[in-house]
Design a protein around this motif. Structure first.
Motif, PDB file in Angstrom:
ATOM      1  N   HIS A 742       0.816  -1.212   0.000  1.00 15.75           N
ATOM      2  CA  HIS A 742       0.000   0.000   0.000  1.00 15.75           C
ATOM      3  C   HIS A 742       0.849   1.262   0.000  1.00 15.75           C
ATOM      4  N   GLY A 743       2.161   1.136  -0.106  1.00 16.35           N
ATOM      5  CA  GLY A 743       3.036   2.282  -0.237  1.00 16.35           C
ATOM      6  C   GLY A 743       3.184   3.101   1.019  1.00 16.35           C
ATOM      7  N   VAL A 744       2.931   2.522   2.200  1.00 19.57           N
ATOM      8  CA  VAL A 744       2.971   3.293   3.439  1.00 19.57           C
ATOM      9  C   VAL A 744       4.391   3.433   3.960  1.00 19.57           C
ATOM     10  N   LEU A 745       5.129   2.313   3.956  1.00 18.60           N
ATOM     11  CA  LEU A 745       6.482   2.346   4.511  1.00 18.60           C
ATOM     12  C   LEU A 745       7.399   3.241   3.699  1.00 18.60           C
ATOM     13  N   GLU A 746       7.077   3.417   2.413  1.00 16.85           N
ATOM     14  CA  GLU A 746       7.918   4.247   1.569  1.00 16.85           C
ATOM     15  C   GLU A 746       7.460   5.713   1.571  1.00 16.85           C
ATOM     16  N   SER A 747       6.378   5.994   2.269  1.00 20.06           N
ATOM     17  CA  SER A 747       5.814   7.362   2.232  1.00 20.06           C
ATOM     18  C   SER A 747       6.439   8.237   3.318  1.00 20.06           C
ATOM     19  N   ARG A 748       6.014   9.510   3.333  1.00 17.82           N
ATOM     20  CA  ARG A 748       6.522  10.495   4.304  1.00 17.82           C
ATOM     21  C   ARG A 748       5.643  10.595   5.539  1.00 17.82           C
ATOM     22  N   PHE A 749       4.664   9.659   5.661  1.00 20.27           N
ATOM     23  CA  PHE A 749       3.689   9.747   6.748  1.00 20.27           C
ATOM     24  C   PHE A 749       4.107   8.883   7.936  1.00 20.27           C
ATOM     25  N   ARG A 750       3.561   9.234   9.099  1.00 15.64           N
ATOM     26  CA  ARG A 750       3.829   8.464  10.302  1.00 15.64           C
ATOM     27  C   ARG A 750       2.915   7.237  10.350  1.00 15.64           C
ATOM     28  N   LEU A 751       3.354   6.226  11.147  1.00 14.45           N
ATOM     29  CA  LEU A 751       2.612   4.971  11.266  1.00 14.45           C
ATOM     30  C   LEU A 751       2.600   4.555  12.723  1.00 14.45           C
ATOM     31  N   ILE A 752       1.412   4.161  13.227  1.00 21.06           N
ATOM     32  CA  ILE A 752       1.291   3.599  14.566  1.00 21.06           C
ATOM     33  C   ILE A 752       0.768   2.174  14.425  1.00 21.06           C
ATOM     34  N   GLN A 753       1.436   1.251  15.090  1.00 16.83           N
ATOM     35  CA  GLN A 753       1.129  -0.168  14.941  1.00 16.83           C
ATOM     36  C   GLN A 753       0.114  -0.589  16.004  1.00 16.83           C
ATOM     37  N   LYS A 754      -0.889  -1.344  15.581  1.00 18.02           N
ATOM     38  CA  LYS A 754      -1.858  -1.923  16.521  1.00 18.02           C
ATOM     39  C   LYS A 754      -1.251  -3.180  17.147  1.00 18.02           C
ATOM     40  N   PRO A 755      -1.603  -3.462  18.387  1.00 18.56           N
ATOM     41  CA  PRO A 755      -2.428  -2.674  19.317  1.00 18.56           C
ATOM     42  C   PRO A 755      -1.616  -1.528  19.910  1.00 18.56           C
ATOM     43  N   PHE A 756      -2.245  -0.415  20.112  1.00 17.68           N
ATOM     44  CA  PHE A 756      -1.557   0.755  20.656  1.00 17.68           C
ATOM     45  C   PHE A 756      -2.201   1.160  21.980  1.00 17.68           C
ATOM     46  N   THR A 757      -1.422   1.844  22.791  1.00 12.00           N
ATOM     47  CA  THR A 757      -1.912   2.361  24.074  1.00 12.00           C
ATOM     48  C   THR A 757      -2.345   3.805  23.871  1.00 12.00           C
ATOM     49  N   PRO A 758      -3.110   4.356  24.803  1.00 13.96           N
ATOM     50  CA  PRO A 758      -3.485   5.777  24.694  1.00 13.96           C
ATOM     51  C   PRO A 758      -2.272   6.690  24.589  1.00 13.96           C
ATOM     52  N   ASP A 759      -1.235   6.418  25.401  1.00 14.52           N
ATOM     53  CA  ASP A 759      -0.040   7.257  25.351  1.00 14.52           C
ATOM     54  C   ASP A 759       0.593   7.213  23.970  1.00 14.52           C
TER      55      ASP A 759
END
Length: 774
Positions: A742-759
């Motif tokens: 999906h071209g995400v890792l090569e993009s300039r955008f940030r990524l948060i991996q599930k499962p994530f905490t509120p912090d």
């Protein structure tokens, strides 16, 4: 010695002469005469018809009849004894007439004495017998000469001509005998031109000889002749004739040539054949063998001759082969086939497929003949094919389980995001003490453990997020030694043997530590009574040959090898085949998840390496990890620092796009808790509608990557085209392969991996808003 007895017939018309003759013969000393009297010619002829006589005494005058008439009638018979003519008057005319008529002798009665009569009869009998023997011999010779297939010939040395040649000459030479009698040179002219010179010094010779030559017949055809000659000598030893036998050996020579050609053909086959041919006696001793035996097994003829073949057969195979050998000994013509291992001269082993034939009663063989084919390469190829097929089945099975594990892990990530996030949110509002907080903490701890299992599943399926670095493998092992020593316990000694010049590898540091730790724990569990665990590193090189030795097709090249071995209980083959399967464990329930080695497998494979295991029951286990070597200096590892949230309220509008309701609801609660204005949407179409309703006044897009109606990346690009200042944060429960697609890792955008905490969510959003998306 008793005297010879001769039977004599006296044809005499005078009885007194009969009495006198009987008296004369009775006085003979060296021979005994039996005399029979016939008074007339007819009586004499009748007596000769009825009995066998050695001689006849015939009176010249028989009462008006002439003894010559009797002699004429007598000599017309086939078997006639010698006749001695008796007369009372000496007459030269009578004796000449008697001799012409065939009389053996002529005696005058008045001159006869006992000695003269005895000698005359005996001489006539002996002469008759000699002549008869000569005639019989000549007849036998004639019959032999005229009926044998060979040519009998006589050559007169003085006259230099052929004086006799048997009828076979005309059949073999295709020339007439008369032509040869007229001109002996015909024989020389019939010789093949290539043989004339060779025979020049042999033919008219006075010594015995034997020679083979060719003749050319008038029709141009040629025949091979074997000629044997010997001299005939006179009383003084001088050779005056040569006799010989010439036989046509054309067919024999052709048969010999054919046989020689076939022998040469089969000799060439035997000398160049790859199959092994060995003849054995009844005890299994080698009598003879083909040259291929030496080429394949390395034994010389002398090393193998008379050696018992069963001494060379592998101990595990010799019993069955010996039984098969014995089974055909009592069955002439029987055969049996067996496969076995045989020792070569250099100590190695080859696999032969042999068929033994009982030819002991064959007159030309009289042995057990064993024809063997070397099937070593074929058996190895079959074994490699079986291993390859098993490798493929195992690989396909692991791939299928990996896909299942990856899918399960994604769904678990969504569920764990909701569980863990809501627990965190409730803990923020729960009292510091009390049963409610304890229950929420237990939920949080369980969700963390579940997240760990999910990461292991992702590791096995090779779909986890990695942060590879160039690492010094030796340094990584040294940093873990103290921790590993505590992990292994006091009864397990940790031994490290690190290669002095081990190359660098590219791997995720945390994941590499997990590989080492899991292998160490597995080794510890295999040492219930303690022992040694050895960790080694070394540079190595994998080749195409390793693809046949190990259960994977490897990419040839330089690698760094990490070896973890124990001296523990080892594994049975059926356990060894499933050792990397997730959830497969030999431990008791509650003592392991079965994900440790599967995690190792996934991490190593995702890092571009290979891992395989060698183990036997009671002989310990060795794991070998091969990671591609890289020619680069190690990266400097720095701790990951997260921006701390100050807890204050935020002022921004966030468009939240997530198709999983529980995750969307949780994320909205977390963001609203910080004061953000959240517009949420389930899909790409809803997100576009919400964006339009807000008039494009959106500060940040928080979107899932993979959605049913289009990807988050496509949505982001679409909205950025309208609002270039829009900040973007992606969420995903998938791992790097899906994100790359999906071209995400090569993009300039940030990524948060599930499962994530509120912090984690607050930090990602605040950093994106404060620092921008670039």
């Amino acid at each position: 010695m008793s005297p010879e007895t001769l039977r004599v017939l006296l044809v005499e018309d005078d009885e007194d002469d009969f009495v006198l003759t009987r008296a004369l013969l009775s006085e003979a000393r060296g021979v005994k005469f039996q005399l029979q009297w016939a008074p007339t010619v007819e009586d004499g002829l009748a007596a000769l018809r009825d009995g066998a006589f050695d001689a006849v005494l015939l009176d010249f005058y028989l009462g008006g009849a002439s003894g010559l008439d009797f002699l004429d009638r007598l000599t017309s018979r086939a078997a006639t004894p010698p006749v001695l003519l008796l007369t009372g008057v000496g007459d030269d005319g009578v004796d000449m007439a008697a001799m012409r008529a065939g009389a053996a002798d002529f005696l005058v009665k008045s001159e006869i004495t006992p000695l003269l009569l005895e000698r005359a009869v005996r001489y006539a009998v002996q002469q008759h017998r000699s002549e008869q023997a000569l005639r019989e011999s000549e007849e036998r010779f004639r019959q032999l000469a005229e009926n044998i297939g060979a040519v009998f010939w006589l050559y007169d040395l003085a006259q230099e001509r052929t004086v006799y040649v048997s009828p076979a000459y005309e059949r073999i030479w295709a020339r007439t005998i008369d032509e040869l009698y007229a001109d002996s040179g015909v024989w020389l002219r019939s010789l093949h031109p290539d043989d004339t010179q060779a025979l020049a010094g042999v033919m008219g010779t006075v010594e015995p000889y034997e020679v083979e030559y060719r003749i050319v017949r008038p029709d141009g055809d040629f025949r091979w002749i074997r000629d044997r000659g010997f001299p005939i000598r006179d009383a003084h030893g001088a050779a005056f004739r040569t006799a010989g036998i010439a036989e046509d050996i054309t067919e024999r020579r052709a048969a010999q040539d054919t046989l020689a050609s076939r022998e040469a053909y089969f000799r060439a086959l035997m000398e160049n054949a790859q199959d092994l041919v060995v003849s054995l006696d009844l005890e299994g001793k080698v009598r003879d063998h083909s040259p291929s035996v030496e080429r394949l097994l390395g034994y010389t003829y002398d090393e193998l001759h008379e050696r018992n073949i069963f001494e060379l057969i592998h101990p595990e195979d010799v019993g069955e082969v010996l039984n098969a050998f014995m089974s055909i000994l009592g069955q002439p013509g029987a055969s049996v086939t067996r496969e076995y291992r045989i020792r070569m001269a250099d100590g190695g082993w080859r696999i032969l497929e042999s068929t033994g034939y009982n030819l002991v009663e064959h007159p030309a063989v009289r042995a057990v003949v064993v024809n063997s084919h070397d099937v070593t390469d074929r058996r190895q190829a079959e074994e490699e094919l079986r291993a390859s097929e098993e490798q493929l089945r195992q690989s396909q099975k692991l791939e299928a389980v990996g896909r299942l594990a990856g899918g399960i892990a994604h769904d678990f990530n969504n569920l764990l995001t909701a569980i863990q996030g809501n627990a965190e949110m409730l803990l923020m509002e729960a009292p510091e003490t009390g049963p409610l907080r304890e229950d929420l903490m237990e939920i949080k701890r369980a969700s963390i453990r579940a997240a760990g299992l999910t990461r292991q599943l992702l590791a096995f399926s090779r779909k986890q997020m990695l942060a590879p670095k160039v690492l010094d493998l030796n340094a990584s092992v040294r940093e873990m030694e103290r921790m590993l020593a505590r992990l292994l316990g006091e009864d397990v000694a940790l031994v490290t043997r690190l290669g002095a010049h081990a190359s660098r590898v590219r791997a995720d540091p945390g994941q590499l530590e997990q590989v080492i730790m899991n292998l160490a724990v597995n080794g510890r569990d295999a040492l219930p009574r303690g022992g040694s665990l050895v960790i080694e590193t070394a540079d190595t090189r994998l080749t195409e040959e390793d693809s046949r030795r190990y259960p994977y097709s490897v990419v040839p090249g330089p690698y760094v090898q990490l070896t973890v071995s124990d001296e523990g209980v080892g594994m049975e083959p059926e356990v060894l085949a499933r050792v990397f399967e997730p959830f497969f464990t030999t431990k008791e329930p509650g003592h392991g998840t079965g994900l440790g080695l599967s995690t190792v497998y996934g991490i190593v494979k995702q890092s571009g390496g290979y891992v395989w295991v060698e183990s036997e029951p009671g002989r310990g286990t060795t794991f070998r990890v091969f990671l591609p070597a890289v020619n680069a200096e190690p990266d400097r590892l720095e701790p990951v620092l997260h921006a701390l949230d100050d807890g204050g309220p935020r002022s921004a509008t966030i468009l939240l796009v997530e198709d999983e309701d529980a995750v969307r609801t949780l994320a909205r609660k977390i963001l609203e808790r910080k004061g953000y204005l959240v517009l949420d949407a389930r899909c790409r179409a809803d997100a576009r509608h919400a964006f339009e309703q807000a008039g494009g006044r959106i500060d940040l897009l928080l979107t899932d990557v993979v959605m049913p109606e289009g990807s988050g990346r496509e949505l982001a690009e679409e909205l950025l085209a309208v609002s270039p200042g829009l900040r973007v944060v992606f969420m995903s429960g998938y791992t790097d392969d899906a994100l790359i697609r999906h071209g995400v890792l090569e993009s300039r955008f940030r990524l948060i991996q599930k499962p994530f905490t509120p912090d984690a969510l607050w930090t990602a959003v605040s950093e994106a808003l404060e620092k921008g998306s670039a």
